[in-house]
Design a protein around this motif. Structure first.
Motif, PDB file in Angstrom:
ATOM      1  N   GLU A  46       1.131   7.123 -15.410  1.00 47.08           N
ATOM      2  CA  GLU A  46       0.392   6.706 -13.903  1.00 47.08           C
ATOM      3  C   GLU A  46      -0.882   6.026 -14.389  1.00 47.08           C
ATOM      4  OE1 GLU A  46      -0.011   8.094  -9.513  1.00 47.08           O
ATOM      5  OE2 GLU A  46       0.226   9.543 -10.976  1.00 47.08           O
ATOM      6  N   THR A  47      -1.177   5.011 -13.537  1.00 49.55           N
ATOM      7  CA  THR A  47      -2.658   4.547 -13.512  1.00 49.55           C
ATOM      8  C   THR A  47      -3.369   4.239 -12.348  1.00 49.55           C
ATOM      9  OG1 THR A  47      -2.045   3.283 -15.738  1.00 49.55           O
ATOM     10  CG2 THR A  47      -3.987   2.487 -14.522  1.00 49.55           C
ATOM     11  N   LEU A  48      -4.469   4.800 -11.939  1.00 46.31           N
ATOM     12  CA  LEU A  48      -4.914   4.409 -10.639  1.00 46.31           C
ATOM     13  C   LEU A  48      -5.456   3.007 -10.712  1.00 46.31           C
ATOM     14  CD1 LEU A  48      -7.014   7.824 -10.264  1.00 46.31           C
ATOM     15  CD2 LEU A  48      -4.637   7.330  -9.482  1.00 46.31           C
ATOM     16  N   LEU A  49      -5.354   2.320  -9.523  1.00 46.76           N
ATOM     17  CA  LEU A  49      -5.419   0.848  -9.634  1.00 46.76           C
ATOM     18  C   LEU A  49      -6.376   0.620  -8.435  1.00 46.76           C
ATOM     19  CD1 LEU A  49      -1.747  -0.383  -9.180  1.00 46.76           C
ATOM     20  CD2 LEU A  49      -3.491  -0.349 -11.370  1.00 46.76           C
ATOM     21  N   ALA A  50      -6.809   1.329  -7.295  1.00 42.60           N
ATOM     22  CA  ALA A  50      -8.025   1.054  -6.610  1.00 42.60           C
ATOM     23  C   ALA A  50      -8.152   2.214  -5.418  1.00 42.60           C
ATOM     24  CB  ALA A  50      -7.750  -0.146  -5.850  1.00 42.60           C
ATOM     25  N   ALA A  51      -9.393   2.276  -5.026  1.00 45.25           N
ATOM     26  CA  ALA A  51      -9.637   3.400  -4.043  1.00 45.25           C
ATOM     27  C   ALA A  51     -10.679   2.816  -2.868  1.00 45.25           C
ATOM     28  CB  ALA A  51     -10.131   4.682  -4.627  1.00 45.25           C
ATOM     29  N   GLY A 116     -10.122   8.961   5.595  1.00 47.39           N
ATOM     30  CA  GLY A 116     -10.201   9.377   4.391  1.00 47.39           C
ATOM     31  C   GLY A 116     -10.306   8.511   3.283  1.00 47.39           C
ATOM     32  N   LEU A 117      -9.854   8.841   2.090  1.00 43.35           N
ATOM     33  CA  LEU A 117      -9.793   7.895   1.082  1.00 43.35           C
ATOM     34  C   LEU A 117      -8.594   7.584   0.764  1.00 43.35           C
ATOM     35  CD1 LEU A 117     -11.799   6.389  -1.276  1.00 43.35           C
ATOM     36  CD2 LEU A 117     -11.136   8.466  -2.741  1.00 43.35           C
ATOM     37  N   LEU A 118      -8.138   6.501   0.341  1.00 44.97           N
ATOM     38  CA  LEU A 118      -6.926   5.929   0.119  1.00 44.97           C
ATOM     39  C   LEU A 118      -7.015   5.565  -1.385  1.00 44.97           C
ATOM     40  CD1 LEU A 118      -3.775   4.963  -0.004  1.00 44.97           C
ATOM     41  CD2 LEU A 118      -5.058   2.425   0.847  1.00 44.97           C
ATOM     42  N   THR A 119      -5.945   5.831  -2.451  1.00 47.36           N
ATOM     43  CA  THR A 119      -6.187   5.760  -3.850  1.00 47.36           C
ATOM     44  C   THR A 119      -4.561   5.324  -4.167  1.00 47.36           C
ATOM     45  OG1 THR A 119      -7.790   7.365  -4.236  1.00 47.36           O
ATOM     46  CG2 THR A 119      -6.616   6.446  -6.124  1.00 47.36           C
ATOM     47  N   VAL A 120      -4.672   4.025  -4.588  1.00 48.67           N
ATOM     48  CA  VAL A 120      -3.555   3.404  -4.938  1.00 48.67           C
ATOM     49  C   VAL A 120      -2.987   3.642  -6.378  1.00 48.67           C
ATOM     50  CG1 VAL A 120      -1.810   1.402  -4.589  1.00 48.67           C
ATOM     51  CG2 VAL A 120      -3.452   1.713  -3.030  1.00 48.67           C
ATOM     52  N   SER A 121      -1.842   3.735  -6.792  1.00 50.55           N
ATOM     53  CA  SER A 121      -1.747   3.772  -8.424  1.00 50.55           C
ATOM     54  C   SER A 121      -0.324   3.031  -8.684  1.00 50.55           C
ATOM     55  CB  SER A 121      -1.536   5.230  -8.679  1.00 50.55           C
ATOM     56  OG  SER A 121       0.006   5.702  -8.457  1.00 50.55           O
ATOM     57  N   SER A 169      -6.668  -0.345   5.719  1.00 46.73           N
ATOM     58  CA  SER A 169      -7.356  -0.110   4.498  1.00 46.73           C
ATOM     59  C   SER A 169      -7.660  -1.681   3.698  1.00 46.73           C
ATOM     60  CB  SER A 169      -7.019   0.822   3.330  1.00 46.73           C
ATOM     61  OG  SER A 169      -7.538   0.735   2.226  1.00 46.73           O
ATOM     62  N   ASP A 170      -8.932  -1.848   3.107  1.00 43.87           N
ATOM     63  CA  ASP A 170      -8.840  -3.008   2.259  1.00 43.87           C
ATOM     64  C   ASP A 170      -7.782  -3.162   1.348  1.00 43.87           C
ATOM     65  OD1 ASP A 170     -11.094  -4.003   3.698  1.00 43.87           O
ATOM     66  OD2 ASP A 170     -12.573  -3.496   2.088  1.00 43.87           O
ATOM     67  N   TRP A 171      -7.399  -1.800   0.763  1.00 45.97           N
ATOM     68  CA  TRP A 171      -6.446  -1.903  -0.150  1.00 45.97           C
ATOM     69  C   TRP A 171      -4.799  -1.701   0.365  1.00 45.97           C
ATOM     70  CZ3 TRP A 171      -7.895  -3.713  -4.168  1.00 45.97           C
ATOM     71  CH2 TRP A 171      -9.385  -3.651  -4.677  1.00 45.97           C
ATOM     72  N   ALA A 172      -4.462  -2.113   1.848  1.00 40.94           N
ATOM     73  CA  ALA A 172      -3.242  -2.009   2.180  1.00 40.94           C
ATOM     74  C   ALA A 172      -2.428  -2.750   1.820  1.00 40.94           C
ATOM     75  CB  ALA A 172      -3.311  -2.253   3.791  1.00 40.94           C
ATOM     76  N   GLU A 173      -2.837  -4.196   1.346  1.00 41.94           N
ATOM     77  CA  GLU A 173      -1.954  -5.238   0.665  1.00 41.94           C
ATOM     78  C   GLU A 173      -1.279  -4.772  -0.625  1.00 41.94           C
ATOM     79  OE1 GLU A 173      -3.824  -7.407   4.009  1.00 41.94           O
ATOM     80  OE2 GLU A 173      -4.567  -6.054   2.365  1.00 41.94           O
ATOM     81  N   LEU A 174      -2.244  -4.068  -1.437  1.00 42.45           N
ATOM     82  CA  LEU A 174      -2.172  -3.571  -2.720  1.00 42.45           C
ATOM     83  C   LEU A 174      -1.043  -2.527  -2.764  1.00 42.45           C
ATOM     84  CD1 LEU A 174      -2.361  -3.682  -6.033  1.00 42.45           C
ATOM     85  CD2 LEU A 174      -4.431  -1.820  -5.207  1.00 42.45           C
ATOM     86  N   LEU A 175      -1.286  -1.324  -1.666  1.00 39.88           N
ATOM     87  CA  LEU A 175      -0.034  -0.442  -1.475  1.00 39.88           C
ATOM     88  C   LEU A 175       1.110  -1.017  -1.291  1.00 39.88           C
ATOM     89  CD1 LEU A 175      -0.742   2.665   0.838  1.00 39.88           C
ATOM     90  CD2 LEU A 175       1.446   1.613   0.601  1.00 39.88           C
TER      91      LEU A 175
END
Length: 222
Positions: A46-51, A116-121, A169-175
């Motif tokens: 697994e690699t963390l991609l954004a948070a 909270g904090l969203l972390t996408v992997s 989140s700004d990372w909703a599309e990445l998720l």
């Protein structure tokens, strides 16, 4: 004043880069280390991609109850009978108004339920909040849609049962893109490019002045 390249634009551009890499079978990696306290725990590779920050919304129904006025009033004589009729009419109007308000309150509506904090992997996502950490593998998400720019509507199976949330989140599309590539590569919006904000690709290319290597793969993956 010339348009500016925003943090949101950067998040979307990086999302496109990582989504295209995944769609073409290349390793998906962020350009810089991800500033997240989360330890990868869903897979060995697994690699963390954004948070980034998130707000979670849940669908709740209101009370829906109302108190019907049935107070008795009666007076005799011409004036009294007119007053009686007026009071009765007022009660009917008031009851109808309260009933309509109660029906509106009973309608399900989305309410904020925490931040909270969203972390996408590469293998799922993590929600870090004051109440603790929730790790979600993509396999646990049964459905996911981009409801509007910066927000996903997802349904899944949690450790306590089925849930449906909106995550902003700004990372909703990445998720969404990582989930779709991993669990539902035939998802229509993924294939058409409709998961990105309308007109954003053209705007991004114009602002980046020739840096269109990512844009050539959009819309549509691949």
């Amino acid at each position: 004043m010339a348009e500016q390249w925003t943090q949101r634009d950067r998040a979307l551009w990086l999302t496109c880069e990582m989504a295209l890499a995944g769609a073409r079978g290349r390793p998906v990696r962020p350009p810089t280390p991800v500033p997240s306290p989360v330890r990868p725990q869903l897979a060995d590779a697994e690699t963390l991609l954004a948070a980034g920050p998130f707000t979670r919304y849940v669908l709740r129904a209101g009370d829906g109850s109302y108190r019907r006025s049935s107070g008795f009033f009666f007076a005799t004589g011409a004036v009294g009978l007119a007053a009686t009729a007026a009071v009765a009419a007022g009660q009917l109007v008031g009851n109808a108004r309260r009933k309509r308000a109660a029906e509106r309150d009973a309608a399900p509506r989305w309410e904020a339920a925490g931040t909270g904090l969203l972390t996408v992997s590469t293998h799922g996502f993590y929600l870090s909040a004051p109440g603790g950490l929730a790790a979600w593998p993509y396999a646990a998400v049964g459905a996911c849609e981009v409801g509007r720019p910066g927000l996903v509507d997802l349904s899944g199976q949690s450790t306590t049962g089925p849930v449906r949330w909106l995550l902003e989140s700004d990372w909703a599309e990445l998720l969404f893109a990582m989930w779709a590539l991993a669990a539902h590569p035939g998802h229509p919006p993924l294939a058409s490019g409709a998961w990105l904000p309308p007109g954003w690709v053209e705007r991004a290319v114009s602002l980046r002045a020739g840096d269109d290597g990512v844009a050539r793969g959009l819309p549509g993956i691949p």
